[in-house]
Design an enzyme around this catalytic site. Structure first.
Site, PDB file in Angstrom:
ATOM      1  N   GLY A 246      15.554 -37.849 -23.434  1.00 29.74           N
ATOM      2  CA  GLY A 246      14.652 -38.101 -22.313  1.00 29.74           C
ATOM      3  C   GLY A 246      14.543 -39.587 -22.046  1.00 29.74           C
ATOM      4  CE  LYS A 247      14.028 -41.890 -15.846  1.00 29.08           C
ATOM      5  NZ  LYS A 247      13.613 -40.789 -14.973  1.00 29.08           N
ATOM      6  NE  ARG A 248       7.242 -40.909 -22.899  1.00 30.65           N
ATOM      7  CZ  ARG A 248       6.768 -39.701 -23.118  1.00 30.65           C
ATOM      8  NH1 ARG A 248       6.811 -39.173 -24.321  1.00 30.65           N
ATOM      9  NH2 ARG A 248       6.241 -38.993 -22.137  1.00 30.65           N
TER      10      ARG A 248
END
Ligand code: GLU
Length: 475
Positions: A246-248
């Site tokens: 994911g983005k994180r």
């Protein structure tokens, strides 16, 4: 094989991350492998999500990694336009065809109405299927009204080139919106029409679309469009394999890797192996080799773990294999400020020394600063060195003075320095871990440096002796 035509169909919603560039790479490799065409199509029908400048970012990213396209919004081509917002009449034509066949209906209901229906289905513990709630109207569809597909539920068996033979029951088939009230099509409708209009032979995309396949198959049938080959790529997973990346988890813009000084060839190599393997242990591939070896059969089904350390390792590998000239050109924008007044020959010597430990170019400034300026004395370097911190400052000083005396007689050629440093070891009766660490720290004030004699030879005689004196004075 017939003429292979593949496409990359990004939405202009922001930067391209690793997953998006892989979604461009695999179809590109396949098209190149078969001498076919690779098409860039911009899926911009969700205008609320559109981000200004995103189209240029798409061009810039693909240009950087070296993925070129045969047809696209900027180039045109026989099946254009290649931006969905410019293809309204194509969707309208296909929509009217469906209406005429009784396979699409005006859906005058508002989002609120639909929410109520959904809540009702939930209360009755039934899966919500739009086809169970068809409006009983006979409203003629007019532009400006949402148009919904009228599905014909049935079970499907189909083949995915990567995921194998798949099947789904009738509950997977449903009515869905084809045209929105703004007149633009949904992805679900537009991509099928465009792939057909653009003679796409292989649809290669992320696994997140596979659950919708039965709906799409139903629409292909209604449109009487021959299905292309379907290829769903495995998810890209976090390094621990537990979840989708994911983005994180560091799913950053691929252009950030460019700015950090990664090489596009390394990025391509890395992405190619993120879900595909050649069936051998080979890890380093030129782009040309990838084109030759790439095949759909060797795309894996299971999630591909994203491990940035592998990218870093690969990049270091590519850097080590650059010629001195290439290295110099690539390094140009990454030098420390203080290097500005130094000439090409000097910088090339520095590069040759650091290239083995350089993993990406943004490390260059910190790795090389001491070749260009005298760094301030950093007393922690000695304090943190186990062996050196055991010696008293008088002892360290006298070692430094002895070194200075000997180095003053050197011509600072590599051969002579090597000889003199070894003589010093003997005279002082010290181990390299003590003596060479001390000289290294004193002459660089950096936590790490390339081999000692090589470094001193580049730093030069006056500067080295001056630095050793400074260190002795500071003790
Ligand atoms: N616009 C879609 C996306 O960005 C394209 C998916 C596809 O390749 O069909 O995910």
């Amino acid at each position: 094989m017939t003429n292979v035509r593949t496409r990359f169909a990004p939405s202009p919603t922001g930067f391209l991350h690793i997953g998006s560039v892989r979604a461009a790479l695999y179809p590109w490799l396949l098209a190149k492998h078969y001498g076919g065409q690779f098409i860039l199509r911009i899926e911009d029908t969700d205008q609320a999500r559109e981000v200004e400048g995103a189209l240029n970012v798409i061009y810039e990213t693909l240009d950087w990694v070296g993925i070129d396209w045969d047809e696209g919004p900027d180039k045109g081509g026989p099946y254009g336009p290649y931006k969905q917002t410019e293809r309204k009449e194509h969707y309208l034509k296909w929509a009217q065809d469906l209406i005429a066949k009784g396979r699409a209906y005006a859906d005058p209901r508002s989002a609120d109405d639909l929410d109520k229906i959904r809540a009702d289905a939930k209360a009755r513990k039934r899966p919500f299927l739009a086809r169970d709630y068809r409006p009983d109207n006979n409203v003629d569809w007019q532009p400006g009204m949402p148009l919904r597909f009228l599905s014909q539920p049935k079970a499907y068996h189909w083949h995915d080139e990567v995921m194998g033979d798949l099947s789904a029951g009738i509950d997977a088939v449903d009515d869905f919106i084809l045209l929105k009230s703004d007149g633009l099509p949904t992805y679900n409708f537009a991509h099928i029409v465009d792939d057909a209009d653009m003679a796409i032979t292989h649809v290669i995309r992320g696994l997140e679309y596979i659950a919708s396949m039965p709906k799409y198959l139903n629409l292909y049938e209604a449109l009487e469009i021959k299905t292309p080959v379907f290829v769903h790529m495995p998810h890209i997973m976090r390094p621990d394999g537990a979840k989708k990346l994911g983005k994180r988890d560091g799913a950053k813009s691929v252009l950030e890797y460019r700015d950090e000084g990664y090489l596009p060839e390394a990025m391509i190599n890395f992405l190619a192996l993120l879900g595909w393997n050649p069936g051998t242990t080979q890890e380093i591939f030129s782009t040309q080799e990838l084109i030759e070896k790439f095949s759909l059969e060797r795309i894996q089904r299971s999630g591909a773990r994203f491990d940035e350390r592998r990218l870093i390792w690969m990049n270091g590998n590519y850097i080590r294999n650059l010629t001195s000239k290439e290295l110099y050109i690539k390094a140009q924008t990454f030098w420390p400020e203080e290097a500005a007044t130094y000439d090409e020959a000097y910088k090339k010597r520095v590069l040759e020394l650091v290239k083995d430990r350089l993993k990406y170019f943004s490390e260059l400034a910190d790795l090389t600063r001491f070749f260009f300026i005298d760094l301030p004395i950093n007393s922690e370097l000695i304090a943190n060195n186990k062996k050196l911190s055991e010696l008293g400052s008088d002892e360290l000083k006298s070692l430094l003075h002895e070194t200075i005396g000997v180095l003053k007689t050197s011509d600072f050629s590599l051969a002579d320095l090597t000889q003199k440093l070894n003589d010093l070891l003997e005279h002082t009766n010290q181990t390299p871990a003590v003596l060479f660490s001390l000289i290294r720290i004193a002459s660089t004030q950096a936590p790490a440096s390339p081999p000692l004699a090589e470094s001193l030879s580049v730093i030069g005689k006056d500067r080295t002796i001056n630095r050793l004196n400074q260190q002795a004075d500071a003790l």
